[in-house]
Design a protein around this motif. Structure first.
Motif, short mmCIF file in Angstrom:
data_model
loop_
_atom_site.label_atom_id
_atom_site.label_comp_id
_atom_site.label_asym_id
_atom_site.label_seq_id
_atom_site.Cartn_x
_atom_site.Cartn_y
_atom_site.Cartn_z
N MET A 24 0.37 7.44 10.11
CA MET A 24 0.57 6.53 8.98
C MET A 24 0.12 5.11 9.34
O MET A 24 -0.37 4.36 8.49
N SER A 82 0.83 -1.21 0.00
CA SER A 82 0.00 0.00 0.00
C SER A 82 0.87 1.26 0.00
O SER A 82 2.06 1.23 0.34
N ASP A 110 0.52 3.66 2.05
CA ASP A 110 0.84 4.01 3.44
C ASP A 110 2.17 3.41 3.86
O ASP A 110 2.99 4.07 4.53
N ASN A 142 4.96 5.30 2.06
CA ASN A 142 5.19 6.63 2.63
C ASN A 142 5.88 6.54 3.98
O ASN A 142 6.72 7.39 4.32
#
Length: 472
Positions: A333, A307, A309, A312
């Motif tokens: 997050m 993903s 997330d 990041n």
């Protein structure tokens, strides 16, 4: 309200019964998987060495004895030092003679402690209690190994293995970064072909590691050992950060203006970068992915298979920021995935509590059988060879036959564990229910209540206890 007047085993609670697949194992005892895991931990905890085979291992080190190496011992002439600590190290399980509990001893070979100011940091570490940190108990110097050594004593977690051995022990896992060349394939392979870890497992690790870092940083310390070789895994997904405090002692600088915490902020920032490297390595299922020349390919692998997330979070931890970062910054997050981990932990707790409920009566039933065994078939008592065959003892002998020696109409042994448990529970409670006891020659039948049997049982055992204590 009416309650049963004897001990019983209720059925499995519905929220647990429908949580997992039905097993064919008896429901009286804990699941085989959990039982085997506990037995393995007990075996490791009780393991000992043959001193003749390992004369280099001392019998005692300070207040610890029964040392057992937890990893292969380095050869005596070894020159190569640990890639983590810069010193030759070894690890042992040992028992503390002060409390008779097992601990893990991390020995730093050939280290002389010249400055005790670092013990301020050790005292701070000893105060930290966290479910994802292996607690440091004490640090001491010793010459028991025939050379000066520094020893760190930690809590011992039997059956633990490092993240390195669990996830990075496959030599083929690095093939994506070491053997493939640009242009051979159009992008990284999908997860099902690349053998990557499930994202839910990676997030479970992130939650635990970030929780440990949050506690450490809040205490004003830095982890400094966020490395796959220093992260222990017990069970399926339980993580614990190991070897905390070692770097604080080994690298203590006496020129820090009498402030051992002067560089902690810098070390805490390094912890976040180390956490990012661990997460990236897990996402790539390879330590080669965190090497500088492979970072671009590693992030492409993460982008395609996981993903945004997770991508990041890794980028945030590995990218230099213009401000001081905090482990709390990654909490948004993680987001709602924290609740997923909380739910999984509570469901696991429900299963273990249910397994405990199955075993909670076993100690009591064992004591009943042990007492019954001391009475039945005793060859002589107080110079009376017929003692166990007369009076109250004869009733208990027939009850023993009723428990264990029944047969079917065809003469085959009739074995029913539920019958044995039910009868023992009724005996322990002394219920008024009547029971028929038949002699072995089947010529006499005695009808008694469980309360009568309990009275006979207790009086007879107390008679044995009194004789054992010299009161008769």
């Amino acid at each position: 309200m009416v309650f049963p007047n004897y001990h019983i085993y209720p059925p499995t609670a519905p929220h647990v019964a429908y949580m997992q697949p039905k097993a064919n194992a008896p429901s009286f005892f804990m699941a085989d998987e959990l039982r085997q895991e506990l037995i393995n931990r007990h075996l490791i905890t009780m393991a000992q060495i043959d001193q003749a085979d390992m004369p280099a291992v001392p019998t005692e080190v300070d207040s610890y004895h029964s040392l057992f190496p937890l990893e292969p011992l380095p050869p005596p002439n070894r020159i190569q030092k640990s890639s983590n600590f810069g010193y030759i190290t070894s690890c042992y399980k040992a028992v503390n003679s002060k409390d008779d509990l097992p601990y893990c001893l991390r020995r730093i070979h050939g280290f002389r402690l010249v400055n005790t100011k670092c013990m301020v940091l050790v005292d701070m570490w000893k105060k930290i209690q966290h479910s994802n940190i292996v607690t440091l108990r004490e640090v001491f110097t010793t010459k028991a190994f025939a050379e000066p050594s520094l020893v760190f004593a930690y809590d011992f977690h039997a059956g633990g293995e490092t993240m390195m051995s669990r996830h990075f022990n496959d030599p083929n896992a690095d093939a994506y970064f070491t053997k493939r060349k640009w242009g051979q394939h159009e992008g990284p392979l999908p997860r099902q072909h690349a053998g990557l870890l499930p994202e839910s497992l990676i997030w479970a690790y992130i939650v635990q590691l970030s929780s440990a870092l949050r506690t450490i940083h809040t205490a004003g310390l830095a982890c400094r050992v966020m490395d796959p070789t220093k992260i222990l895994i017990t069970g399926k997904t339980r993580l614990r950060v190991n070897c905390v405090g070692v770097f604080d002692v080994l690298t203590f600088d006496n020129s820090q203006n009498n402030n051992p915490l002067a560089l902690m902020a810098q070390y805490q920032q390094a912890d976040l970068i180390s956490l990012g490297k661990v997460v990236l390595a897990l996402a790539c299922n390879s330590l080669a992915g965190i090497q500088r020349e492979n970072l671009q390919k590693a992030m492409e692998l993460v982008t395609i298979n996981y993903s945004s997330d997770l991508k990041n979070l890794i980028l945030y931890l590995l990218t230099d920021q213009n401000r001081m970062r905090s482990v709390n910054d990654i909490m948004p997050m993680i987001g709602a995935r924290f609740y997923t981990q909380l739910d999984a932990a509570q469901m696991r707790n429900d299963v273990i509590e249910e397994d405990l409920a199955k075993e909670v009566q076993n100690g009591r039933l064992f004591r009943l059988l042990a007492k019954l065994g001391t009475i039945n078939e005793r060859p002589e008592f107080q110079k009376d060879p017929t003692w166990s065959e007369t009076g109250d003892r004869y009733l208990l002998k027939l009850f023993r036959d009723h428990l264990f020696h029944q047969v079917t109409e065809a003469g085959a042994p009739w074995i029913d564990l539920s019958h044995i448990i039910s009868c023992l529970n009724k005996l322990d409670a002394g219920v008024p229910e009547k029971i028929s006891l038949i002699s072995r020659d089947e010529k006499s039948v005695l009808v008694v209540t469980y309360s009568d049997l309990k009275r006979c049982f207790e009086n007879t055992f107390q008679e044995l206890i009194a004789a054992a204590n010299g009161q008769l």
